[in-house]
Structure formats: structure tokens, C-alpha cells
Motif scaffolding. Structure first.
Motif, PDB file in Angstrom:
ATOM      1  N   HIS A 314      16.699   4.449  25.109  1.00 13.72           N
ATOM      2  CA  HIS A 314      17.313   4.952  23.877  1.00 13.72           C
ATOM      3  C   HIS A 314      18.840   5.030  23.939  1.00 13.72           C
ATOM      4  N   PRO A 315      19.452   5.372  25.089  1.00 20.22           N
ATOM      5  CA  PRO A 315      20.931   5.414  25.101  1.00 20.22           C
ATOM      6  C   PRO A 315      21.581   4.048  24.979  1.00 20.22           C
ATOM      7  N   LYS A 316      20.830   2.985  25.249  1.00 19.18           N
ATOM      8  CA  LYS A 316      21.401   1.640  25.238  1.00 19.18           C
ATOM      9  C   LYS A 316      21.427   1.087  23.817  1.00 19.18           C
ATOM     10  N   PRO A 317      22.077  -0.067  23.609  1.00 15.18           N
ATOM     11  CA  PRO A 317      22.109  -0.657  22.257  1.00 15.18           C
ATOM     12  C   PRO A 317      20.704  -0.842  21.676  1.00 15.18           C
ATOM     13  N   LYS A 318      20.635  -0.832  20.350  1.00 18.19           N
ATOM     14  CA  LYS A 318      19.336  -0.871  19.680  1.00 18.19           C
ATOM     15  C   LYS A 318      18.561  -2.147  19.977  1.00 18.19           C
ATOM     16  N   LEU A 319      19.272  -3.206  20.336  1.00 21.05           N
ATOM     17  CA  LEU A 319      18.593  -4.462  20.645  1.00 21.05           C
ATOM     18  C   LEU A 319      17.632  -4.308  21.819  1.00 21.05           C
ATOM     19  N   VAL A 320      17.956  -3.371  22.739  1.00 20.05           N
ATOM     20  CA  VAL A 320      17.092  -3.155  23.903  1.00 20.05           C
ATOM     21  C   VAL A 320      15.720  -2.657  23.457  1.00 20.05           C
ATOM     22  N   ARG A 321      15.668  -1.845  22.408  1.00 17.72           N
ATOM     23  CA  ARG A 321      14.376  -1.360  21.910  1.00 17.72           C
ATOM     24  C   ARG A 321      13.545  -2.509  21.343  1.00 17.72           C
ATOM     25  N   VAL A 322      14.221  -3.435  20.660  1.00 21.50           N
ATOM     26  CA  VAL A 322      13.500  -4.604  20.140  1.00 21.50           C
ATOM     27  C   VAL A 322      12.964  -5.448  21.292  1.00 21.50           C
ATOM     28  N   LEU A 323      13.765  -5.613  22.327  1.00 22.81           N
ATOM     29  CA  LEU A 323      13.319  -6.401  23.484  1.00 22.81           C
ATOM     30  C   LEU A 323      12.138  -5.738  24.181  1.00 22.81           C
ATOM     31  N   GLU A 324      12.143  -4.402  24.249  1.00 23.47           N
ATOM     32  CA  GLU A 324      11.004  -3.709  24.849  1.00 23.47           C
ATOM     33  C   GLU A 324       9.731  -3.948  24.029  1.00 23.47           C
ATOM     34  N   SER A 325       9.843  -3.907  22.715  1.00 23.27           N
ATOM     35  CA  SER A 325       8.678  -4.166  21.858  1.00 23.27           C
ATOM     36  C   SER A 325       8.161  -5.588  22.061  1.00 23.27           C
ATOM     37  N   LEU A 326       9.092  -6.535  22.165  1.00 25.10           N
ATOM     38  CA  LEU A 326       8.673  -7.928  22.393  1.00 25.10           C
ATOM     39  C   LEU A 326       8.036  -8.099  23.769  1.00 25.10           C
ATOM     40  N   LEU A 327       8.536  -7.364  24.773  1.00 28.79           N
ATOM     41  CA  LEU A 327       7.934  -7.429  26.106  1.00 28.79           C
ATOM     42  C   LEU A 327       6.500  -6.889  26.081  1.00 28.79           C
ATOM     43  N   VAL A 328       6.287  -5.779  25.375  1.00 31.06           N
ATOM     44  CA  VAL A 328       4.931  -5.225  25.267  1.00 31.06           C
ATOM     45  C   VAL A 328       4.021  -6.207  24.542  1.00 31.06           C
ATOM     46  N   SER A 329       4.535  -6.836  23.472  1.00 28.49           N
ATOM     47  CA  SER A 329       3.733  -7.811  22.726  1.00 28.49           C
ATOM     48  C   SER A 329       3.384  -9.018  23.591  1.00 28.49           C
ATOM     49  N   LEU A 330       4.362  -9.505  24.364  1.00 28.25           N
ATOM     50  CA  LEU A 330       4.119 -10.649  25.246  1.00 28.25           C
ATOM     51  C   LEU A 330       3.051 -10.313  26.277  1.00 28.25           C
ATOM     52  N   THR A 331       3.172  -9.153  26.918  1.00 27.91           N
ATOM     53  CA  THR A 331       2.196  -8.755  27.928  1.00 27.91           C
ATOM     54  C   THR A 331       0.807  -8.585  27.323  1.00 27.91           C
ATOM     55  N   THR A 332       0.744  -7.936  26.161  1.00 30.14           N
ATOM     56  CA  THR A 332      -0.552  -7.712  25.510  1.00 30.14           C
ATOM     57  C   THR A 332      -1.217  -9.034  25.152  1.00 30.14           C
ATOM     58  N   THR A 333      -0.452  -9.969  24.624  1.00 34.08           N
ATOM     59  CA  THR A 333      -1.009 -11.271  24.238  1.00 34.08           C
ATOM     60  C   THR A 333      -1.537 -12.020  25.456  1.00 34.08           C
ATOM     61  N   LEU A 334      -0.777 -12.030  26.537  1.00 33.98           N
ATOM     62  CA  LEU A 334      -1.233 -12.715  27.755  1.00 33.98           C
ATOM     63  C   LEU A 334      -2.503 -12.084  28.304  1.00 33.98           C
ATOM     64  N   VAL A 335      -2.565 -10.745  28.323  1.00 34.33           N
ATOM     65  CA  VAL A 335      -3.745 -10.059  28.832  1.00 34.33           C
ATOM     66  C   VAL A 335      -4.964 -10.381  27.973  1.00 34.33           C
ATOM     67  N   VAL A 336      -4.798 -10.324  26.641  1.00 32.97           N
ATOM     68  CA  VAL A 336      -5.919 -10.607  25.739  1.00 32.97           C
ATOM     69  C   VAL A 336      -6.421 -12.035  25.935  1.00 32.97           C
ATOM     70  N   PHE A 337      -5.508 -12.975  25.993  1.00 33.55           N
ATOM     71  CA  PHE A 337      -5.910 -14.388  26.092  1.00 33.55           C
ATOM     72  C   PHE A 337      -6.569 -14.686  27.436  1.00 33.55           C
ATOM     73  N   VAL A 338      -5.916 -14.274  28.515  1.00 33.64           N
ATOM     74  CA  VAL A 338      -6.449 -14.584  29.853  1.00 33.64           C
ATOM     75  C   VAL A 338      -7.763 -13.854  30.091  1.00 33.64           C
ATOM     76  N   ALA A 339      -7.840 -12.579  29.698  1.00 33.16           N
ATOM     77  CA  ALA A 339      -9.075 -11.817  29.913  1.00 33.16           C
ATOM     78  C   ALA A 339     -10.229 -12.420  29.128  1.00 33.16           C
ATOM     79  N   SER A 340      -9.977 -12.883  27.908  1.00 32.12           N
ATOM     80  CA  SER A 340     -11.049 -13.474  27.105  1.00 32.12           C
ATOM     81  C   SER A 340     -11.521 -14.797  27.702  1.00 32.12           C
ATOM     82  N   MET A 341     -10.616 -15.542  28.271  1.00 34.30           N
ATOM     83  CA  MET A 341     -10.981 -16.848  28.821  1.00 34.30           C
ATOM     84  C   MET A 341     -11.608 -16.748  30.214  1.00 34.30           C
ATOM     85  N   VAL A 342     -11.140 -15.793  31.020  1.00 37.85           N
ATOM     86  CA  VAL A 342     -11.520 -15.765  32.440  1.00 37.85           C
ATOM     87  C   VAL A 342     -12.553 -14.683  32.744  1.00 37.85           C
ATOM     88  N   LEU A 343     -12.398 -13.493  32.172  1.00 38.54           N
ATOM     89  CA  LEU A 343     -13.216 -12.354  32.576  1.00 38.54           C
ATOM     90  C   LEU A 343     -14.456 -12.156  31.732  1.00 38.54           C
TER      91      LEU A 343
END
Length: 817
Positions: A314-343
Motif C-alpha cells: 500500500h505505501p508504494k505507487p498504485k501500479l504495484v497493487r495492479v501488478l499484485e492483482s495480475l500476479l494472483v490472477s496469473l497464479t490462479t489461472t496456471l493452478v486451475v489449468f494444470v490441476a485440471s489437466m494433470v490431477l
């Protein structure tokens, strides 16, 4: 608390039964309009979430089926990432526009209804960003729900609609004189929050109880029926339009809420099956304990994440919050895709209807459950159980766990629960609009279904109904996270349309709450505490009754006189942040009595002279640090002409007060305010209390030039009506933004017609529990402490009643003993 001043009394004088009935009728119309508008907001969110989600899954599913044969699954993953990252990026941008739109909004609304003003929480721009952002968050594949933000959206509609104005639409003005007070606005926000719950779950009674249990701090009997009516209006508005749009049968009312659990029924061919039995209650209690432990773990991890974000993101520029949201989205998408295909495991489809019932009443539900089965990488007549849970909207996955007869692998359920638990915990708190109800229900449903599979496979309990255990698991986990009991029980019963589930759901939620409360608070209370909001609980601890009002009050007062110069008022308003000021006159006749002895006897409480010296020292430090009072040059030049004769020492103080009763507002010291250079005797003169004047009222008087000159009497001062006093509500001008150069600083303001002459007040020896109950029950913001002879000795605000403040004062009390 209503301000019963002269303008309000004029309104009361003109009020008759016909006007009162018209006012009540308008209130009912507004309550209905709030319910309808909240239902339409829910319809908007649901329609576009379905549209974007179907578009995404159709494209990705067809791509996966093609690439399974051609070996280009990486292309399918890129397509899914493209959709999800775009949607989440848009949701984050909307939160940058209005930061208070992040999260579920329930903690903010809870604070607002508790009596704390959260900036921007009920603005039009907030509800637009909230509604638009949550549909992008859900469509973007994040593990969030759209039901929580519906509560915030309904509250914003409730706050703004009856005002017929918005700061975002300044040019659009309607002359609507009703409901121009915080008291009415609070009631409408309560109704709007209840309507949001009702629209989300199709549970009007549950919404009413939610507003009572979790939302509103102040409640009255007349509000109950209005809130229920508002909830009903929201539920049936959403039901009417959704049924017409999806089924084309307008007026059939087939879809009561955004989240519908379907109907729980055993298959007619299975005679051994029962929804639940008395034996199952033991398992439900154990599931409640585990759900409480899991919820406490979830809250603990999320609290640590929130603290990390507060320090490093929060103390950093607002762009950092957007990047954190995109990081969570990227991780969630990879987990969903790989888990559905492999597990995932290929499971055999059930020969019967997936819902376990062939009746016409469940035909639509059977088709929904059947159509959401995913067959990724599986041969005919089988389905991929992991992909069925991950590659579906969350509502469809919940229906699968509740009604799918085809079993899910215990390994799949365990992995799904673990991944969903961790990712939803990480997601809640990022800068996107996000709800927690549906992720918690889905996570708990997987846990309950896992318990049912284990009981069937390893203990041999063939009679149990898996859907019941999935429902109880969902209730246990959700109860362990949010710690709600009454409202959540009714919401789940209304969502299932099965009253027989009332007892097991209630027992499970109670056990989950008690277990979780042993370790930490609910998730909403945790986020409220992290923001430092002085939220007042329902009641104080028994131990706090060792304290009195004199132990917790603030003795250093900033006050105004009944007749005060504009220069003094402006100085006080610009150098303090208080929202109310006591109106006092100096009881100079008692000065000698006050300072003569070593002890002051006031209402049977002995204040030692040492404590008076301490208070004087604190006051001196405070005034030097804050410069909270005007300079000593404002001292009245005519003190010697106005000073009264000292009364005989033996004269009764109470008799003096009675003699002054007919002249309560003498024109004394119009510009004499406390100064840094005053001695202890000057600072702590006895102050006769006459009433409270609000900051907003003082600013309004200055803006409108309500004053008189020294050569005139106060009767020549202009008079404002109640409508003029409340015209700028709810956004009064700020004293720092006003240009007061046109006002003569030597002019005098008579505040007595506009102050509240009869506020609630307590004695210094009132027990804390009595103070707390009065403060909470009456919805107060300021509580003066007045001694037996009408002199104000302190003031109590909500800060003085918070748990942390009371604990600190209790420790001081023990040290003194």
C-alpha cells in the motif's frame, strides 16, 4: 441523537397527523424503490458475469478439445490467461478510480452502521466501480464471489436514492426535503444492506436478520417491517427479471437469488437414503469443530497477508497493487489449468439423473448439473472430476458437490480443497472487488463431500446423503470464517428450501463459531481492527464495570460560549478536529470555592488537587502542541466591567444554580476563549453546561453570515430554518475551504438557538456498562459528563468506549489500587 434546537422545534410545531402520515408514506415508497434498484444492480452483475464467463469457457473449452488431439495445449493456456488477465486488469483499474470499492465492502458497511464515517463508502461512484469491478473479478477466474459486494451495493443505493443528489452528478438537483439527517440515512443503509443479501441468496428473511445481527448497531421495531419489505422487493425484482430473461416465462419466479442451492432429495429408488438422521448429528458437530479450526486458520493467514500488504504494498505507487492483482490472477489461472489437466481423475457417470431425482420439479436443475460436467482427457461415459470443479462458474461447482451422484475422488477433493483454500485466502484483500461467501461455501462443500466419501468408503455408512454433508461442510467452513449464526442459518435454509436442515445447520454454525472464537475473530472484524476503526461491540465485559464515567472521560474540553466572536469560532474550528463542542458559561462565582480546598467534592467523587494539577499540565502540553486555541489577544477588553461580585462563601452552590435558571445564557465573554498563557485557575474554572453545538452547525452559521455586531442585541441576528440548516447535508463545507474575508471578525454569533439544549448526559460516577448501553442504544456520538450542580467535567466519545481504551484504563485502575 436528534438535535432538538429552535429550527427543529419550528418543524415540530408545524407538524400534524396528516403531514406525519405523508412522511411515513414517502418512507415506504423509498424503501420499495431501494429494494427494486438493488435487485436491478444484482441483475446487471449476474447478466454480464454469465455473458463473460460463458464466452470465456466456450472459447477455452473448444480450444482444449482441439489441442488435446493436436498437442497445442500451451495455446489454450495462453487464451485462458489472456481472458483472465484482461478482466482482472479492468477490475483493478476501477479500484484505482475508487479505492473503497476494493474487497467485499461488508467491513466498511459494518463500520458505517456502527456510527463511523468511512470516506466515500456510500458514493455513487463507489457503487458503479463496485458493480463493474466485481463482474470483471468473477469473470476473470479469481476465487471471489459476487454476493458479498451486493451487500455494499445495496447499502450505497439505500444511502443515495432517498437524497436525490450525488456529488458525482452535481448539476442534477431535485428539491426533495425529506430524510436530511444521519438518522434517516442510517435506516435506509440498513434496508439497502439487507436487500443486497436478499438479492444475492434469495433470502429476504435472512437479509433482514443479517442487517440486524452483523450490520446495524441501532435498531427499532418500526425498522424491522420496512427492512423486510425492502428485502422482499429486491428478491422478487431479481427473480422476476432473471426468470423472464433465462426461461422466457415472465412472472414465473423460478430463480429467487444469484446463488441457488437447488432442492435436496434422495432418489426414489434408494429406500435406505435419508437426508439426515439423528446419528449424523454427531458427525455434524465434529465437522463444525473442524470448520471452526479451518476458519480460524484462514483468518490467521489472511490477517498476516493483510499486514504484509499494509507494510509493503500500500505505501508504494498504485501500479504495484495492479501488478499484485495480475500476479494472483496469473497464479490462479496456471493452478486451475494444470490441476485440471494433470490431477483430475476420470470418473464414471451415474446412470440416474445427476440430481438423484427424475421429477419434473428438478428437471431444470438436472440439466444444469449435467451440462456443467467436463470430460477433458476422459473417454466416453466418464468425466474429469477436477476439471468439473475448476472449469465451471463457482455456483455450478457448488451444485455439482451438492447434487452430483457420480462420486468425486477423495484425492481430488483433498487437492481441490487445499488449492482453493490457499488461493482464496491470498485473493481476499487484493485491489479488486471481491466477495468471500461463495469461495467459502465452495471450499466447505468440498470438505463436506470429502467427509461423506470417507464415511461411505471406509466406515460403510451407505445411508448417508452426500449432498447433506456437502451443505453442512459449506456451513461449517463459512461459519468458521465469518462467525455469523442466526442470519447465516436462515440464509442457508432459505437457499435450500428445506426447513428440516434448520437444526443441523444451526448446531454446526454454533460449534464452528465457538471453536473459531477461541483462536481469533471473524474475518470482517479482523479487517476492521487492522484499519484502526473504533468499532463498538454489542456490550462490554463484566470486568469493565469497575470503571466509572470519570475514569474514561476526556477532561480537556474545547468549548464555546453562547455568544462568541467570529474570530474565536474560526480559530477553534481550524485548529481542532472535534465534531461537537459544549456550550458553556463560566460559573465565576464558584471560582474561589473551586480552588480554595485541597479537594473538590463533586457528585460524591473526590478529585484530589494533584489530579487537577496533572490535568492542567496535560492541557498545557496539548495546547502547545496543537495550538488548538486562539491567542491571548482575543481576551475580552471589558472583563472589569462584566465581572460579578463574589458570593458569600457559605452560600449553597445549588441555590446559586437555581437562581440563575431564568437567565441561562448571559451575554458574557463573547470572544474570550482559553489561551496557552492562562493559569491553572483560569483554565479550570467551573463551566456551567448549556448544550452541544455541532461543527457542521457552526460552519453553516458562518457560511450564511448569522451574527450581530456589538452595538446590536442578539435579537437582530438572522434566523435560519431547519431546511436551511440541513440544505448542505450530507456534505457540509470544510472550514479550511471557506473564504471568510467578508465577515467582520469582531462580529458575535449567538449559538443558543441552534445548539442541542437537552443532549443525553451522565454523572461522573455512572458505571461504564450504563454509559456503554446508553451510547449504543441511543446511537450517540458525544456524551457529556455533568456533575450534580450542572457543571461539565468531561465528554465521552466512541474512542473512550473502544475495547483497547477501556483495557488501558482498567490497567491504570488496578495500578492505582
Amino acid at each position: 441523537d436528534r438535535c432538538i434546537n429552535d429550527p427543529y422545534l419550528e418543524v415540530l410545531e408545524s407538524m400534524d397527523n396528516k403531514k406525519a402520515q405523508r412522511y411515513e408514506a414517502v418512507k415506504w415508497v423509498m424503501v420499495f424503490a431501494i429494494g427494486v434498484c438493488t435487485g436491478l444492480v444484482g441483475l446487471f452483475v449476474d447478466f454480464f458475469v454469465r455473458l463473460l464467463t460463458q464466452l470465456k469457457f466456450q472459447v477455452v473449452q473448444s480450444s482444449v478439445e482441439e489441442c488435446t488431439e493436436k498437442g497445442c495445449l500451451a495455446l489454450s493456456l495462453l487464451e485462458l490467461l489472456g481472458f483472465n488477465l484482461t478482466f482482472v486488469f479492468l477490475a483493478s483499474l476501477l479500484v484505482l478510480i475508487q479505492p473503497v470499492a476494493a474487497g467485499s465492502g461488508i467491513p466498511e458497511i459494518k463500520c458505517y452502521l456502527n456510527g463511523v464515517k468511512v470516506p466515500g463508502v456510500v458514493r455513487l461512484r463507489t457503487v458503479v466501480c463496485k458493480a463493474m469491478g466485481v463482474l470483471f473479478s468473477v469473470a476473470g477466474g479469481l476465487f471471489v464471489g459476487k454476493e458479498g459486494p451486493m451487500i455494499h451495493s445495496g447499502a450505497v443505493v439505500g444511502a443515495g436514492l432517498p437524497q436525490f443528489q450525488s456529488i458525482s452528478l452535481r448539476k442534477i438537483q431535485f428539491n426533495f426535503p425529506y430524510f436530511r439527517s444521519d438518522r434517516d440515512k442510517r435506516d435506509f443503509v440498513s434496508a439497502g444492506a439487507a436487500a443486497g443479501v436478499a438479492a444475492a441468496f434469495g433470502a429476504p428473511i435472512g437479509g433482514t436478520l443479517f442487517s440486524l445481527e452483523e450490520g446495524s448497531s441501532f435498531w427499532n421495531q418500526g425498522l424491522t417491517w420496512k427492512v423486510l419489505f425492502c428485502s422482499m422487493a429486491a428478491t422478487f425484482t431479481l427473480n422476476f427479471f432473471r426468470s423472464g430473461i433465462q426461461f422466457g416465462s415472465w412472472g414465473s419466479f423460478q430463480l429467487p437469488g444469484l446463488l441457488n442451492f437447488g432442492e435436496f432429495k434422495c432418489s426414489e429408488s434408494d429406500k435406505k437414503c435419508h437426508l439426515w438422521t439423528a446419528v449424523d448429528l454427531g458427525f455434524f458437530i465434529l465437522m463444525g469443530i473442524v470448520g471452526g479450526l479451518l476458519g480460524a486458520t484462514f483468518n490467521c493467514l489472511n490477517k498476516r497477508l493483510a499486514k504484509y500488504r499494509m507494510r509493503n504494498v500500500h505505501p508504494k505507487p498504485k501500479l504495484v497493487r495492479v501488478l499484485e492483482s495480475l500476479l494472483v490472477s496469473l497464479t490462479t489461472t496456471l493452478v486451475v489449468f494444470v490441476a485440471s489437466m494433470v490431477l483430475g481423475e476420470c470418473r464414471q457417470m451415474s446412470s440416474t439423473s445427476p440430481s438423484g431425482n427424475d421429477t419434473l420439479s428438478l428437471q431444470g436443475m438436472s440439466e444444469d448439473v449435467n451440462s456443467s460436467i467436463k470430460t477433458f482427457f476422459c473417454p466416453n461415459e466418464t468425466y474429469n472430476d477436477m476439471a468439473t470443479l475448476f472449469f465451471n462458474p463457482q455456483e455450478s461447482a457448488i451444485l455439482q458437490l451438492f447434487h452430483q451422484d457420480g462420486t468425486f475422488s477423495p484425492v481430488t477433493l483433498s487437492l481441490f480443497f487445499l488449492l482453493y483454500f490457499l488461493l482464496s485466502c491470498w485473493t481476499y484483500g487484493i485491489s479488486v472487488p471481491s466477495g468471500l461467501f461463495v469461495p467459502s461455501l465452495l471450499c466447505g462443500a468440498a470438505f463436506g463431500r470429502l467427509v461423506a466419501n470417507l464415511l461411505k468408503s471406509y466406515i460403510g455408512l451407505d445411508h448417508i446423503y452426500s449432498g447433506t454433508f456437502a451443505l453442512i461442510g459449506a456451513a461449517a467452513f463459512l461459519g468458521g470464517v465469518v462467525r455469523m449464526t442466526i442470519s447465516l442459518t436462515v440464509i442457508l435454509i432459505e437457499s435450500t428450501n428445506e426447513i428440516t436442515y434448520g437444526l443441523p445447520i444451526m448446531i454446526t454454525l454454533m460449534v464452528a463459531k465457538w471453536t473459531g472464537d477461541f483462536f481469533n475473530k471473524g474475518i470482517y472484524d479482523i479487517h476492521v481492527n487492522l484499519r484502526g476503526v473504533p468499532l463498538l461491540e454489542w456490550e462490554t465485559e463484566v470486568e469493565m464495570d469497575k470503571l466509572r464515567a470519570s475514569d474514561i472521560m476526556e477532561p480537556n474540553l474545547t468549548y464555546v460560549y453562547p455568544h462568541t466572536r467570529i474570530q474565536s469560532l474560526v480559530s477553534i474550528l481550524r485548529t481542532t478536529v472535534h465534531h461537537a463542542f459544549p456550550v458553556v458559561t463560566e460559573n465565576r462565582g464558584n471560582e474561589r470555592e473551586f480552588m480554595k480546598g485541597n479537594q473538590l467534592i463533586s457528585n460524591n467523587i473526590k478529585f484530589k488537587k494533584s489530579s487537577i494539577l496533572t490535568r492542567a499540565g496535560e492541557q498545557r502540553k496539548r495546547s502547545q502542541s496543537m495550538k488548538s486555541y486562539p491567542s491571548s489577544e482575543l481576551r475580552n477588553m471589558c472583563d472589569e466591567h462584566i465581572a460579578t461580585e463574589e458570593p458569600p462563601e457559605k452560600e449553597d452552590l445549588l441555590q446559586q444554580m437555581l437562581e440563575r435558571r431564568y437567565t441561562p445564557y448571559p451575554n458574557l465573554y463573547p470572544d474570550q476563549s482559553p489561551s496557552e498563557e492562562w493559569t491553572m485557575e483560569e483554565r479550570f474554572r467551573p463551566l456551567t453546561f448549556h448544550g452541544l453545538i455541532l461543527r457542521s452547525q457552526l460552519v453553516t452559521l458562518l457560511v450564511r453570515g448569522v451574527c450581530y455586531s456589538e452595538s446590536q442585541s442578539s435579537a437582530s441576528q438572522p434566523r435560519l430554518s431547519h431546511a436551511e440548516m440541513s440544505e448542505d447535508y450530507p456534505r457540509y463545507p470544510d472550514i479550511h475551504d471557506l473564504d471568510l474575508t467578508l465577515l467582520n471578525p469582531r462580529m458575535i454569533v449567538d449559538v443558543t438557538p441552534y445548539m442541542n439544549p437537552s443532549p443525553f448526559a451522565v454523572s461522573p460516577n455512572t458505571h461504564v456498562s450504563q454509559v456503554f448501553n446508553l451510547f449504543r442504544t441511543m446511537g450517540l456520538r458525544h456524551l457529556p459528563v455533568v456533575n450534580a450542580v450542572g457543571e461539565i467535567v468531561g465528554i465521552i466519545t466512541r474512542h473512550n468506549l473502544t475495547h483497547e481504551f477501556l483495557q488501558a484504563r482498567l490497567r491504570q485502575h488496578y495500578q492505582t489500587i
